[in-house]
Scaffold this active site. Structure first.
Site, PDB file in Angstrom:
ATOM      1  N   GLU A  78      39.947  26.470  57.112  1.00 20.96           N
ATOM      2  CA  GLU A  78      40.635  26.507  55.824  1.00 20.96           C
ATOM      3  C   GLU A  78      39.627  26.816  54.731  1.00 20.96           C
ATOM      4  OE1 GLU A  78      42.070  22.792  54.016  1.00 20.96           O
ATOM      5  OE2 GLU A  78      43.942  23.851  53.605  1.00 20.96           O
ATOM      6  N   GLU A  87      49.710  14.342  54.378  1.00 21.33           N
ATOM      7  CA  GLU A  87      49.942  15.787  54.215  1.00 21.33           C
ATOM      8  C   GLU A  87      48.551  16.399  54.086  1.00 21.33           C
ATOM      9  OE1 GLU A  87      54.110  15.578  54.308  1.00 21.33           O
ATOM     10  OE2 GLU A  87      52.671  17.190  54.545  1.00 21.33           O
ATOM     11  N   CYS A 123      48.089  24.396  50.012  1.00 22.16           N
ATOM     12  CA  CYS A 123      47.949  24.071  51.435  1.00 22.16           C
ATOM     13  C   CYS A 123      48.809  24.967  52.311  1.00 22.16           C
ATOM     14  CB  CYS A 123      48.349  22.627  51.662  1.00 22.16           C
ATOM     15  SG  CYS A 123      50.042  22.320  51.159  1.00 22.16           S
ATOM     16  N   LYS A 157      46.046   6.956  42.631  1.00 18.49           N
ATOM     17  CA  LYS A 157      44.654   7.372  42.445  1.00 18.49           C
ATOM     18  C   LYS A 157      44.645   8.904  42.369  1.00 18.49           C
ATOM     19  CE  LYS A 157      41.204   8.731  43.966  1.00 18.49           C
ATOM     20  NZ  LYS A 157      40.526   9.937  43.403  1.00 18.49           N
TER      21      LYS A 157
HETATM   22  N1  NAD Z   1      49.664  19.310  53.337  1.00 17.26           N
HETATM   23  C1  NAD Z   1      49.888  19.284  52.028  1.00 17.26           C
HETATM   24  O1  NAD Z   1      51.020  19.098  51.548  1.00 17.26           O
HETATM   25  C2  NAD Z   1      48.708  19.478  51.098  1.00 17.26           C
HETATM   26  C3  NAD Z   1      48.975  19.626  49.730  1.00 17.26           C
HETATM   27  C4  NAD Z   1      47.888  19.831  48.860  1.00 17.26           C
HETATM   28  C5  NAD Z   1      46.583  19.851  49.345  1.00 17.26           C
HETATM   29  N2  NAD Z   1      46.375  19.699  50.678  1.00 17.26           N
HETATM   30  C6  NAD Z   1      45.031  19.759  51.212  1.00 17.26           C
HETATM   31  O2  NAD Z   1      44.139  19.047  50.344  1.00 17.26           O
HETATM   32  C7  NAD Z   1      42.865  19.691  50.340  1.00 17.26           C
HETATM   33  C8  NAD Z   1      42.457  19.989  48.909  1.00 17.26           C
HETATM   34  O3  NAD Z   1      42.628  18.833  48.118  1.00 17.26           O
HETATM   35  P1  NAD Z   1      41.356  17.898  47.800  1.00 17.26           P
HETATM   36  O4  NAD Z   1      40.093  18.693  47.802  1.00 17.26           O
HETATM   37  O5  NAD Z   1      41.678  17.072  46.595  1.00 17.26           O
HETATM   38  O6  NAD Z   1      41.328  16.931  49.050  1.00 17.26           O
HETATM   39  P2  NAD Z   1      40.289  15.729  49.229  1.00 17.26           P
HETATM   40  O7  NAD Z   1      40.593  15.195  50.559  1.00 17.26           O
HETATM   41  O8  NAD Z   1      38.913  16.103  48.898  1.00 17.26           O
HETATM   42  O9  NAD Z   1      40.723  14.647  48.094  1.00 17.26           O
HETATM   43  C9  NAD Z   1      42.064  14.247  47.982  1.00 17.26           C
HETATM   44  C10 NAD Z   1      42.091  12.900  47.316  1.00 17.26           C
HETATM   45  O10 NAD Z   1      41.510  11.958  48.197  1.00 17.26           O
HETATM   46  C11 NAD Z   1      40.538  11.180  47.514  1.00 17.26           C
HETATM   47  N3  NAD Z   1      39.540  10.778  48.496  1.00 17.26           N
HETATM   48  C12 NAD Z   1      38.519  11.513  48.986  1.00 17.26           C
HETATM   49  N4  NAD Z   1      37.824  10.811  49.904  1.00 17.26           N
HETATM   50  C13 NAD Z   1      38.435   9.581  49.988  1.00 17.26           C
HETATM   51  C14 NAD Z   1      38.196   8.380  50.748  1.00 17.26           C
HETATM   52  N5  NAD Z   1      37.193   8.301  51.612  1.00 17.26           N
HETATM   53  N6  NAD Z   1      39.016   7.313  50.571  1.00 17.26           N
HETATM   54  C15 NAD Z   1      40.042   7.383  49.699  1.00 17.26           C
HETATM   55  N7  NAD Z   1      40.321   8.478  48.941  1.00 17.26           N
HETATM   56  C16 NAD Z   1      39.529   9.558  49.095  1.00 17.26           C
HETATM   57  C17 NAD Z   1      40.028  12.098  46.426  1.00 17.26           C
HETATM   58  O11 NAD Z   1      39.430  11.353  45.371  1.00 17.26           O
HETATM   59  C18 NAD Z   1      41.314  12.799  45.995  1.00 17.26           C
HETATM   60  O12 NAD Z   1      42.023  11.974  45.090  1.00 17.26           O
HETATM   61  C19 NAD Z   1      43.028  20.953  51.152  1.00 17.26           C
HETATM   62  O13 NAD Z   1      42.574  20.721  52.478  1.00 17.26           O
HETATM   63  C20 NAD Z   1      44.539  21.181  51.176  1.00 17.26           C
HETATM   64  O14 NAD Z   1      44.965  21.888  52.322  1.00 17.26           O
HETATM   65  C21 NAD Z   1      47.411  19.506  51.574  1.00 17.26           C
HETATM   66  O1  2VS Z   2      49.400  22.602  48.363  1.00 17.92           O
HETATM   67  C1  2VS Z   2      50.370  22.132  48.956  1.00 17.92           C
HETATM   68  C2  2VS Z   2      51.707  22.204  48.521  1.00 17.92           C
HETATM   69  C3  2VS Z   2      52.600  21.265  48.851  1.00 17.92           C
HETATM   70  C4  2VS Z   2      53.957  21.409  48.446  1.00 17.92           C
HETATM   71  C5  2VS Z   2      54.867  20.407  48.593  1.00 17.92           C
HETATM   72  O2  2VS Z   2      54.498  19.199  49.028  1.00 17.92           O
HETATM   73  C6  2VS Z   2      56.283  20.591  48.295  1.00 17.92           C
HETATM   74  O3  2VS Z   2      56.718  21.711  47.917  1.00 17.92           O
HETATM   75  O4  2VS Z   2      57.013  19.576  48.425  1.00 17.92           O
END
Ligand code: NAD
Ligand code: 2VS
Length: 487
Positions: A391, A258, A292, A182
């Protein structure tokens, strides 16, 4: 008959059981280019019906050729996927930059090459793995075997779409599972092409599926609630992780998370300031700060603080903000209107909280369209300011001086996040000591975002559950079965 429209040549339709298809109710949603607010096309909007079809196909595919295929053949398919991604690098990089607003040099040199490497890495790694066996005197032999978890739901964020989706899909397939992906609603295009690449590489129908849509009350939620989905791997906001955990609880799904971060960048006065500045510009603003792992909380030992701030501000002012397809651009557009306004809101908050905007602070001049925000440095905030603790996920960093090592460690650890941290010092013992004390799953010393895919990758506290990378991915994407044979 296709109901989706496209201005890019990519029909963002679901991919279920080896075929592209529209939603049963023909529902679609609009995909917009954040750099100019122009429509890129419409996307099939999936829901429970499409998730049911995709999960059914994935479940059936578990027991087909994918199950009986020799490991080496599966490894060759993964390698072929990586090869095909590289063959289509320029096309995929263009699509990624159109969807996200990120500069084309970033898509071309990081996002897409790393997507290919994710498959090449696991194509190799999967052929080297063993398990464990124990000789129980002359009584018995115990040995463990790895079995696929089953049908896995992959829920992806929008910031590094193809890099992160392949970081999940490669080990998922390497371990013999089937997948329902998804993609984030803002970035449908490269995921759509990835499905086609998997089919071309020889992945049997039903093994890889894509359902587009939203989260709550849409495809995302349906995937997390589906009783035949055995595991969910999610990357996204911490708050979303909570919602998914609740939805997955009834069927006790295996979860890998993550999540968000508010990562410290700790700079001691004995570090090499030029080296620090070169990397800190990246760790602060790359991908418009929408990574992130970005070091958005910068702590500088007081003796170096004034010089660091002066030079950091000067280098930041040199960053070109603009058209993602201009090679000079370092800062592209934010992902969309909602996130753009959210980040601008934090800039207003920073002023209310008594912060000093040293550079940036709003929308750059001269842009009629597009969601652009200047790279922004904020000083003079209290350690408990929301802009220091929350964040922001944009090109915005705070800089705070510190005097004592214990003081900065206490500040750094005073957070419900624990994803990553950078530590800059030439004192070897201090580097080990501080790295040992900082509460984060990923610590970089005198560098940032230097990645070895064998290492455990993930956050502690509210930044994640579990780890990805090397064996850690297999711990999630497989079930270990112990067999005891009496002699
Ligand atoms: N730790 C990591 O490796 C990592 C990597 C990238 C992004 N992030 C984090 O992600 C966030 C930004 O990404 P984002 O805005 O897409 O995150 P988000 O949580 O808004 O959405 C992520 C995904 O989850 C889906 N989603 C949202 N609500 C849902 C629900 N209730 N049930 C099932 N699916 C659902 C969305 O459609 C999307 O595909 C930031 O907080 C960033 O720190 C973390
Ligand atoms: O925004 C988050 C970045 C994540 C990076 C990785 O998961 C990676 O380098 O494997």
């Amino acid at each position: 008959m296709k109901t989706v429209t496209t201005a890019t040549g990519i029909d963002c339709r679901h991919f279920i059981n080896g075929q592209y298809r529209d939603s049963a109710n023909n529902k679609t949603f609009i995909n917009t280019n954040p750099a100019n607010e122009e429509v890129l096309g419409s996307v099939a909007e999936g829901g429970k019906e499409e998730i049911d079809l995709a999960v059914g196909a994935a479940k059936r595919a578990l027991n087909g050729r994918w199950k009986t295929m020799p490991l080496v053949e599966r490894s060759k398919i993964l390698r072929k996927i990586g090869d095909l991604i590289l063959e289509r690098k320029d096309e995929l990089a263009r699509l990624e930059s159109l969807d996200t607003g990120k500069p084309i040099w970033l898509s071309s040199t990081i996002d897409i090459p790393r997507a290919a490497y994710n498959f090449h890495f696991f194509a190799d790694y999967m052929t080297t793995m063993g398990t464990e066996a124990y000789q129980h005197d002359d009584v018995a032999i115990n040995y463990a075997v790895r079995k696929p978890v089953g049908v896995v739901g992959l829920i992806n964020p929008w910031n590094l779409p193809m890099l992160l989706l392949t970081w999940k899909l490669a080990p998922c397939l390497a371990a013999g599972n089937t997948a329902v992906m998804k993609p984030a609603e803002w970035t449908p295009m490269t995921a759509t092409v990835l499905a086609e690449i998997c089919k071309e590489a020889g992945v049997p129908d039903g093994v890889v599926n894509v359902v587009h849509g939203f989260g709550p009350d849409s495809a995302g939620a349906a995937l997390t609630e589906h009783p035949d989905v055995d595991a969910i791997t999610f990357t996204g906001e911490t708050s979303t992780g909570t919602a998914i955990m609740k939805a997955a609880a009834n069927s006790l799904k295996k979860l890998s998370y993550e999540l968000g971060g508010k990562n410290p960048n700790i700079i001691f006065a004995d570090s090499d300031l030029d080296e620090v500045l070169e990397t800190t510009i990246k760790s602060s603003f790359i991908n418009q700060g929408e990574v992130c792992l970005c070091g958005s909380r910068i702590y500088v030992e007081r003796a170096a603080y004034d010089e660091f701030v002066e030079k950091f501000v000067a280098k930041t002012k040199e960053l070109v903000v603009g058209d993602p397809f201009d090679e000079k651009t370092k800062i592209g557009a934010m992902i969309g209107k909602e996130h753009y306004e959210r980040v601008l809101g934090y800039l207003d908050l920073a002023r209310e909280e008594g912060g000093t905007i040293r550079t940036g602070g709003g929308r750059p001049k001269g842009f009629e369209k597009g969601y652009y925000i200047e790279p922004t440095i904020i000083t003079d905030l209290d350690r408990n300011a929301r802009c220091v603790r929350e964040e922001i996920f944009g090109p915005v960093v705070t800089v705070i001086p510190f005097d004592l090592e214990d003081e900065v460690i206490a500040q750094v650890n005073d957070s419900h996040y624990g994803l990553s941290a950078s530590i800059w010092t030439n004192d070897l013992r201090r580097a080990h000591r501080v790295a040992n004390e900082v509460e984060a799953g990923i610590i970089w010393v005198n560098t940032w975002f230097l990645r070895d895919l064998r290492t455990p990758f993930g956050g502690m506290k509210q930044s994640g559950i579990g780890r990805e990378g090397g064996m850690h991915s297999f711990e999630f994407y497989s079930e270990l079965k112990n067999i005891c044979i009496k002699l």
